[in-house]
Structure formats: structure tokens, C-alpha cells
Design an enzyme around this catalytic site. Structure first.
Site, PDB file in Angstrom:
ATOM      1  N   HIS A 126      39.534 -49.036  46.668  1.00 53.75           N
ATOM      2  CA  HIS A 126      38.071 -49.020  46.748  1.00 53.75           C
ATOM      3  C   HIS A 126      37.533 -47.633  46.395  1.00 53.75           C
ATOM      4  O   HIS A 126      36.585 -47.501  45.603  1.00 53.75           O
ATOM      5  CB  HIS A 126      37.632 -49.417  48.155  1.00 53.75           C
ATOM      6  CG  HIS A 126      36.186 -49.189  48.428  1.00 53.75           C
ATOM      7  ND1 HIS A 126      35.225 -50.170  48.269  1.00 53.75           N
ATOM      8  CD2 HIS A 126      35.512 -48.077  48.844  1.00 53.75           C
ATOM      9  CE1 HIS A 126      34.045 -49.675  48.579  1.00 53.75           C
ATOM     10  NE2 HIS A 126      34.186 -48.412  48.936  1.00 53.75           N
ATOM     11  N   GLU A 127      38.119 -46.596  46.986  1.00 52.96           N
ATOM     12  CA  GLU A 127      37.610 -45.239  46.750  1.00 52.96           C
ATOM     13  C   GLU A 127      37.837 -44.803  45.307  1.00 52.96           C
ATOM     14  O   GLU A 127      36.963 -44.176  44.689  1.00 52.96           O
ATOM     15  CB  GLU A 127      38.275 -44.263  47.726  1.00 52.96           C
ATOM     16  CG  GLU A 127      37.986 -44.533  49.201  1.00 52.96           C
ATOM     17  CD  GLU A 127      36.502 -44.527  49.532  1.00 52.96           C
ATOM     18  OE1 GLU A 127      35.730 -43.853  48.825  1.00 52.96           O
ATOM     19  OE2 GLU A 127      36.109 -45.218  50.487  1.00 52.96           O
ATOM     20  N   GLU A 189      28.953 -49.915  46.422  1.00 48.16           N
ATOM     21  CA  GLU A 189      29.980 -50.317  47.377  1.00 48.16           C
ATOM     22  C   GLU A 189      30.529 -51.700  47.043  1.00 48.16           C
ATOM     23  O   GLU A 189      31.740 -51.928  47.080  1.00 48.16           O
ATOM     24  CB  GLU A 189      29.406 -50.301  48.800  1.00 48.16           C
ATOM     25  CG  GLU A 189      29.083 -48.916  49.328  1.00 48.16           C
ATOM     26  CD  GLU A 189      30.310 -48.017  49.420  1.00 48.16           C
ATOM     27  OE1 GLU A 189      31.390 -48.517  49.803  1.00 48.16           O
ATOM     28  OE2 GLU A 189      30.201 -46.828  49.082  1.00 48.16           O
TER      29      GLU A 189
END
Length: 274
Positions: A126-127, A189
């Protein structure tokens, strides 16, 4: 040419010269070069290493590095072509991050929430997805355009002797915060969740672990603002989106390519205050 026309010309020029498209098809505004973003990332990371304590627990460091190596080898070279620097910060924060320039930071607090290599890969994927999709560039660019817009509104109303100018400026500021900047962050996000789930699957980690990760995060509890008032989607929204995307992510799943990263049985809890 009056003030309003000049400002509209500047904003239109920015949009025409800086529009790109993300891997998911979302239109992006990029006002900064990759070199500028890489330099910012490297500087910020160097400052963090000086100001924040780092873990010295070798098994923990090796575990995080193992997962990072598996993830980053599948990152497009256009995002970063060199080695990735990975640091484990000794902090109870339940967080991790990635920066332009090939930098990854993992707080020991997140390792008490992630149950295994697959869940750590979910948060790391995700990051890193934020870097792949150039979200830092978008965030900085949207902030700059918002500042230009607010300054333009102020100049225009001053020149036009608009009544209740301060009230209008406050309204514009609130509107920009909740109507542009926050939703913009939520879209980042959500996009990072999907791109990260694909990346972890491609790297040999079970993409279903992304769902269990956010189920664990939801169990942490605590009062959370309404999704409309937050820069992040709610845990339930993320879980629902990741579950819906799972069949697609499974098509990227290469379990035979996955590294064998064993989480230490004991990870020392940070003595730092949260």
C-alpha cells in the site's frame, strides 16, 4: 487583462501542461518533476533518521527487509530504478510509509498488528503504491493550486470591493478543505489499496491478507470521524473494496515467487511514547 482573467489563465495553463493519468485511469495534476520529488523524499528521510530512534533488533530488521526486498523488486523502474533504503523505526506508532527516492520506513508498532509476512506485505505494498502512483506530487500540486485559487479569490474580491469578504474567504477555505483536499486524499488511499494489493500478489504474497490486515486495524477501535470528514476511507469501506477487488488481485498472485520471511516470535515493544 484583469486579475480574474490572469488567474484563470494560470490555472488553465497548469492543467493543460501537467495532466497525467494514473494506472487506474484517474486524472492527475503533476506540477513537480520526479527529480524534485526524489530530492524532497531523500531529504525528509534523512531528517527522520536523525530525529527518530531506530530499532536495533536484528531479527525484526531482517524480517522487514525480507518483505521489502520481495515487494520492491516488482516496482516499475519509472517509480524508482535504484536500491530501496528500508529503516525500522523504534516507535509504538501503528504506521509505515514510503517516499519518492526509494525510501521505506516501518514503525515497530505496526508489527504488533500485522500477523505474518503477508499482512506486512499488504501494508508495505500500500505504501509503495503511493510512490508508484505519484501521490506526493498530486498532493503538493493540489495544495499549490488551492493556494493560487484562494489568493486569486482574495485579490478579485479586494479589487471588486466585495461585501463580507472575510466570510466568503472562510467559506472558500472550508470548501477547498472538504470538497477538494480531503476527498483527493481519500482517492489516493483507495487507489493505493488496490494497486498495493496487486503488487503484493505479484510479489508472491497472499492478497487476501490485505483484507485481514484492515480487519485487524478495525479491531484497534478508537473514535474515528465520519468518512466525509476524514482524509482516509473508513476501515469498512477499505475492507469492502479490497474484497471486491480480490478476484482481480488473485490473477496476479505468484506464490512460487514469494520470499520466505519469518516473523520473529518476539518483537520488542518500543519504549518510546506514542
Amino acid at each position: 487583462m484583469n486579475i480574474k482573467s490572469i488567474v484563470l489563465f494560470i490555472i488553465a495553463t497548469c492543467f493543460l501542461t501537467a495532466c497525467q493519468t494514473s494506472s487506474t485511469g484517474r486524472t492527475q495534476i503533476m506540477l513537480y518533476s520526479k527529480q524534485e520529488l526524489d530530492a524532497m523524499g531523500e531529504q525528509s528521510f534523512a531528517e527522520m533518521k536523525k530525529s527518530q530512534p531506530q530499532s536495533t533488533h536484528k531479527p525484526t530488521i531482517e524480517f522487514v527487509q525480507c518483505v521489502a526486498d520481495a515487494i520492491t523488486k516488482n516496482v516499475p523502474k519509472s517509480a524508482h530504478s535504484g536500491e530501496w533504503e528500508v529503516v525500522v523505526f523504534d516507535s509504538p506508532q501503528v504506521n509505515a510509509f514510503a517516499m519518492p527516492g526509494g525510501k521505506i520506513g516501518v514503525y515497530t508498532g505496526i508489527l504488533h498488528v500485522t500477523e505474518d509476512q503477508h499482512q506486512l506485505a499488504a501494508i508495505m505494498g500500500h505504501e509503495v503504491a503511493h510512490v508508484i502512483e505519484q501521490h506526493s506530487n498530486e498532493r503538493l500540486s493540489s495544495n499549490q493550486l488551492t493556494s493560487i485559487g484562494l489568493a486569486a479569490a482574495d485579490a478579485y474580491m479586494t479589487a471588486d470591493n466585495t461585501e463580507n469578504k472575510e466570510l466568503w474567504m472562510t467559506a472558500f477555505g472550508v470548501g477547498a478543505q472538504y470538497g477538494l483536499l480531503m476527498p483527493y486524499s481519500r482517492s489516493h488511499e483507495s487507489e493505493a489499496d488496490i494497486v498495493g494489493q496487486n503488487l503484493m500478489a505479484q510479489s508472491g504474497f497472499d492478497p487476501e491478507a490485505a483484507i485481514s490486515l484492515w480487519q485487524n486495524m478495525a479491531k484497534l477501535g478508537g473514535a474515528a470521524p465520519m468518512e466525509f470528514m476524514s482524509t482516509h476511507p473508513s476501515n469498512q469501506t477499505r475492507i469492502s473494496d479490497l474484497r471486491s477487488h480480490l478476484p482481480k488481485a488473485m490473477t496476479f498472485y505468484q506464490p512460487h515467487q514469494g520470499a520466505s520471511c519469518t516473523k520473529p516470535k518476539v518483537i520488542p515493544k518500543s519504549k518510546q511514547k506514542q
